[in-house]
Each structure stands twice: as C-alpha cells, then as structure tokens.
Design a protein around this motif. Sequence first.
Motif, PDB file in Angstrom:
ATOM      1  N   MET A   1       0.843  -1.228  -0.155  1.00 42.95           N
ATOM      2  CA  MET A   1      -0.175  -0.082  -0.054  1.00 42.95           C
ATOM      3  C   MET A   1       0.904   1.258  -0.053  1.00 42.95           C
ATOM      4  SD  MET A   1      -3.106   0.226  -0.259  1.00 42.95           S
ATOM      5  CE  MET A   1      -3.673  -1.497   0.029  1.00 42.95           C
ATOM      6  N   ASP A   2       1.997   1.061   0.547  1.00 41.81           N
ATOM      7  CA  ASP A   2       2.989   2.393   0.714  1.00 41.81           C
ATOM      8  C   ASP A   2       3.408   2.708  -0.487  1.00 41.81           C
ATOM      9  OD1 ASP A   2       2.458   2.890   3.372  1.00 41.81           O
ATOM     10  OD2 ASP A   2       4.069   1.540   4.201  1.00 41.81           O
ATOM     11  N   ARG A   3       3.901   1.487  -1.004  1.00 40.80           N
ATOM     12  CA  ARG A   3       4.483   1.590  -2.463  1.00 40.80           C
ATOM     13  C   ARG A   3       3.512   2.222  -3.466  1.00 40.80           C
ATOM     14  NH1 ARG A   3       6.239  -2.410  -5.516  1.00 40.80           N
ATOM     15  NH2 ARG A   3       5.051  -4.137  -4.354  1.00 40.80           N
ATOM     16  N   ALA A   4       2.340   1.796  -3.311  1.00 42.37           N
ATOM     17  CA  ALA A   4       1.489   2.298  -4.521  1.00 42.37           C
ATOM     18  C   ALA A   4       1.106   3.702  -4.268  1.00 42.37           C
ATOM     19  CB  ALA A   4      -0.068   1.588  -4.253  1.00 42.37           C
ATOM     20  N   ILE A   5       0.854   4.170  -3.002  1.00 44.38           N
ATOM     21  CA  ILE A   5       0.779   5.674  -2.791  1.00 44.38           C
ATOM     22  C   ILE A   5       1.992   6.500  -3.157  1.00 44.38           C
ATOM     23  CG2 ILE A   5       0.452   7.424  -0.658  1.00 44.38           C
ATOM     24  CD1 ILE A   5      -0.964   5.268   0.776  1.00 44.38           C
ATOM     25  N   ALA A   6       3.190   5.788  -3.001  1.00 40.36           N
ATOM     26  CA  ALA A   6       4.518   6.605  -3.275  1.00 40.36           C
ATOM     27  C   ALA A   6       4.839   6.674  -4.848  1.00 40.36           C
ATOM     28  CB  ALA A   6       5.653   5.884  -2.747  1.00 40.36           C
ATOM     29  N   ALA A   7       4.166   5.502  -5.442  1.00 41.09           N
ATOM     30  CA  ALA A   7       3.986   5.696  -7.021  1.00 41.09           C
ATOM     31  C   ALA A   7       3.300   6.614  -7.568  1.00 41.09           C
ATOM     32  CB  ALA A   7       4.000   4.150  -7.430  1.00 41.09           C
ATOM     33  N   THR A   8       2.009   6.718  -7.017  1.00 36.59           N
ATOM     34  CA  THR A   8       1.090   7.607  -7.236  1.00 36.59           C
ATOM     35  C   THR A   8       1.442   9.147  -7.291  1.00 36.59           C
ATOM     36  OG1 THR A   8      -1.020   6.235  -6.692  1.00 36.59           O
ATOM     37  CG2 THR A   8      -1.236   8.558  -7.054  1.00 36.59           C
ATOM     38  N   CYS A   9       1.970   9.495  -6.066  1.00 35.18           N
ATOM     39  CA  CYS A   9       2.681  10.689  -5.711  1.00 35.18           C
ATOM     40  C   CYS A   9       3.943  11.053  -6.594  1.00 35.18           C
ATOM     41  CB  CYS A   9       2.663  11.049  -4.412  1.00 35.18           C
ATOM     42  SG  CYS A   9       0.746  11.079  -3.736  1.00 35.18           S
ATOM     43  N   SER A  10       4.629   9.922  -6.839  1.00 34.38           N
ATOM     44  CA  SER A  10       5.991  10.398  -7.613  1.00 34.38           C
ATOM     45  C   SER A  10       5.611  10.663  -9.261  1.00 34.38           C
ATOM     46  CB  SER A  10       7.106   9.459  -7.337  1.00 34.38           C
ATOM     47  OG  SER A  10       6.775   8.351  -7.976  1.00 34.38           O
ATOM     48  N   GLU A  11       4.610   9.704  -9.539  1.00 34.21           N
ATOM     49  CA  GLU A  11       4.129  10.118 -10.880  1.00 34.21           C
ATOM     50  C   GLU A  11       3.776  11.567 -11.206  1.00 34.21           C
ATOM     51  OE1 GLU A  11       4.121   8.946 -14.434  1.00 34.21           O
ATOM     52  OE2 GLU A  11       4.004   7.188 -13.352  1.00 34.21           O
ATOM     53  N   ARG A  12       3.140  12.018  -9.976  1.00 33.03           N
ATOM     54  CA  ARG A  12       2.730  13.608 -10.200  1.00 33.03           C
ATOM     55  C   ARG A  12       3.904  14.499 -10.431  1.00 33.03           C
ATOM     56  NH1 ARG A  12       2.145  18.036  -8.020  1.00 33.03           N
ATOM     57  NH2 ARG A  12       3.525  17.758  -6.389  1.00 33.03           N
ATOM     58  N   VAL A  13       5.095  14.258 -10.072  1.00 33.67           N
ATOM     59  CA  VAL A  13       6.223  15.021 -10.026  1.00 33.67           C
ATOM     60  C   VAL A  13       6.825  14.903 -11.677  1.00 33.67           C
ATOM     61  CG1 VAL A  13       8.942  15.482  -9.430  1.00 33.67           C
ATOM     62  CG2 VAL A  13       7.061  14.507  -7.710  1.00 33.67           C
ATOM     63  N   HIS A  14       6.627  14.101 -12.177  1.00 32.09           N
ATOM     64  CA  HIS A  14       6.988  13.708 -13.549  1.00 32.09           C
ATOM     65  C   HIS A  14       6.047  13.991 -14.644  1.00 32.09           C
ATOM     66  CE1 HIS A  14      10.784  12.415 -11.622  1.00 32.09           C
ATOM     67  NE2 HIS A  14       9.994  11.167 -11.084  1.00 32.09           N
ATOM     68  N   ASP A  15       4.763  14.370 -14.509  1.00 35.92           N
ATOM     69  CA  ASP A  15       3.623  14.569 -15.237  1.00 35.92           C
ATOM     70  C   ASP A  15       3.331  15.968 -15.661  1.00 35.92           C
ATOM     71  OD1 ASP A  15       1.438  14.268 -17.027  1.00 35.92           O
ATOM     72  OD2 ASP A  15       0.160  13.002 -15.528  1.00 35.92           O
ATOM     73  N   PRO A  16       3.509  16.333 -16.857  1.00 36.83           N
ATOM     74  CA  PRO A  16       3.145  17.829 -17.179  1.00 36.83           C
ATOM     75  C   PRO A  16       1.732  17.998 -16.825  1.00 36.83           C
ATOM     76  CG  PRO A  16       3.632  16.515 -19.107  1.00 36.83           C
ATOM     77  CD  PRO A  16       4.003  15.552 -17.944  1.00 36.83           C
ATOM     78  N   LEU A  17       0.740  16.985 -16.834  1.00 40.08           N
ATOM     79  CA  LEU A  17      -0.557  17.167 -16.806  1.00 40.08           C
ATOM     80  C   LEU A  17      -1.097  16.720 -15.473  1.00 40.08           C
ATOM     81  CD1 LEU A  17      -2.093  15.869 -20.042  1.00 40.08           C
ATOM     82  CD2 LEU A  17      -1.300  18.186 -19.539  1.00 40.08           C
ATOM     83  N   ALA A  18      -0.154  16.454 -14.489  1.00 36.33           N
ATOM     84  CA  ALA A  18      -0.310  16.256 -13.068  1.00 36.33           C
ATOM     85  C   ALA A  18      -1.285  17.482 -12.319  1.00 36.33           C
ATOM     86  CB  ALA A  18       0.778  16.017 -12.231  1.00 36.33           C
ATOM     87  N   SER A  19      -2.305  16.841 -11.281  1.00 35.69           N
ATOM     88  CA  SER A  19      -2.821  17.664 -10.716  1.00 35.69           C
ATOM     89  C   SER A  19      -1.955  18.580  -9.627  1.00 35.69           C
ATOM     90  CB  SER A  19      -3.795  17.239  -9.839  1.00 35.69           C
ATOM     91  OG  SER A  19      -4.723  16.549 -10.632  1.00 35.69           O
TER      92      SER A  19
END
Length: 277
Positions: A1-19
């Motif tokens: 679960m921790d890895r899934a949350i970390a993956a979600t929020c680190s995706e945000r850092v690299h995505d130009p369309l992130a919220s």
Amino acid sequence: MDRAIAATCSERVHDPLASIPIDQMQARPSLPVSDPAAVDGLRRAERLLPTTRQLVATAISELAKTYHLYATPAGRAQVAAAIARVEAVKRVKPDVDARDNASVLLRDPRTIEFGTIFLAGLRSDEAMISVLAHELTHIANGRPESLRPLFFAIARRASLRTGFRIRGQRAEELSCDLVGVIAARDFINETASWEPGPRRLARAFEHNCVDDDTSDEDHLSPRNTIRTLFTLDLKLATEVLEGNSISSSTSLPYGVRRIVDRASERSLRSSSTCEQS
Ligand SMILES: [Zn+2]
C-alpha cells in the motif's frame, strides 16, 4: 500500500498534466473566471460532464451489486432514483470565491459549482472526471439520501480494513471519492492513449498528494483517502504499481443541504490528527 501511494505521488512530479495538490491550491491567490487556466478547466469540465454522467451511473450500479443493494425491490428503486438524478445534471458553474473547492447545492441539483483555482489545478481529463464524479455522487444521493445504505456499507468495509473512523459525512465523502476513481479507471479503459496507464490512473488521486496531510470531521486526510481507496479496491493499487491493463453537509435556510468539499478547511484545521489505529 505504501509503495502504491508513493508511486502515485511520484508520478505527479514527472507528469506535465499532473494535478496540483489541494494544500498548494489553497495557498494560491484567487483566480478570476477569465484566467486562461480556469477557462481551460471549465471547458474541460463541460466537455467531460456527459461522459462522466454515464461513468457514474455505471460505477454506482456496479458498487450497488458489489455491496448487495440490489437484494430488495426498495434497494433497486433507490439506486434507480439516484442514477436518474445524475442524468439530470447539466451545468458546471465557475466560482472565484469557491477557490479550491467544488460543491453541489441540493436545492439546484442540476449544477456543480467549481472554484476557479480547482478548475485550473486539475489539468487532465482523468483528474477532472474523478472530481466531477465525486460531485455527481453527492447529487445521486440527493435529498432523499438514496445511497445512504451504499455509503454505510463502503465505510464499514473501509473501517474494518484500515482502522480509520469513517462515519456520517465521512462515509459519503469516501464513497464519492471511490466512485470518482472508478469512473476515471473506466474512462481510461474506454479511451485509447499513448500515455502509460499508471500515469493516467495516478491523476485521479494526485490532488490528494499533499504535504500538509490534515483531516476534518467530514473528510479523512487526503493521504489517508488515497490509502483507503486502494484498500477498498486493491486492483487500483496494483494497476498504479505494475501498469497492468487498466481494466468517488451543511444546513442552509429553507432546509437546503449544501455539500462543500473544502480543501482549505482540511488544511486549516489544527485539531486534525492521523487516525490510523
Ligand atoms: Zn464531497
């Protein structure tokens, strides 16, 4: 679960369309309705509203099956009435003063009010669908509170699995979030894209990737919301992690109920604590 949350929020850092996370939205100055990012957000919301209505109808129907709401004729009638209310929502109204919040007024159940900062901060179709679906689920519940049994069942399962205290309005907010992420996932399944599935799915959660992770009486904290959603639907966590095929009241005069999703209230309250037991 921790890895899934970390993956979600680190995706945000690299995505130009992130919220933008809601604690950062809250720190921003108000945006006029004419601000280009708010205009883009409103166009996105208006474009996606018809699709989101359909996705929400499907998601509520699926959840009603999963949580056994179709077991009685009365249950089936309540779900049908809820879905009919969703189909009547026609308008997204931008509002400067609503800032980083979206809300519905059950006196006017055809309109979703959307703060301009929030409109500008959700920069992808996936994020917008998750928030529109959240608000549509409040409208689906409506004044008769047709979905109360569903909200109760979802909250009960979530409490058992996480140990968080999820009752009253928190049950409704969590259930609206669950419909939101299911709607976003179904949208991803139905629309071809060159973008990786995990990146698109992460967008449905990213506004909750806050640093200031505080809760209030009506909402779990943003990060605990992500955790609880993954706990309720483990496939979501797997999909974010592995990129498998990506197969969510306040009294007013005249008895009116308004549900406001207050990101800022969440951030401002100092009494909040982590409720993980
Ligand atoms: Zn809400």
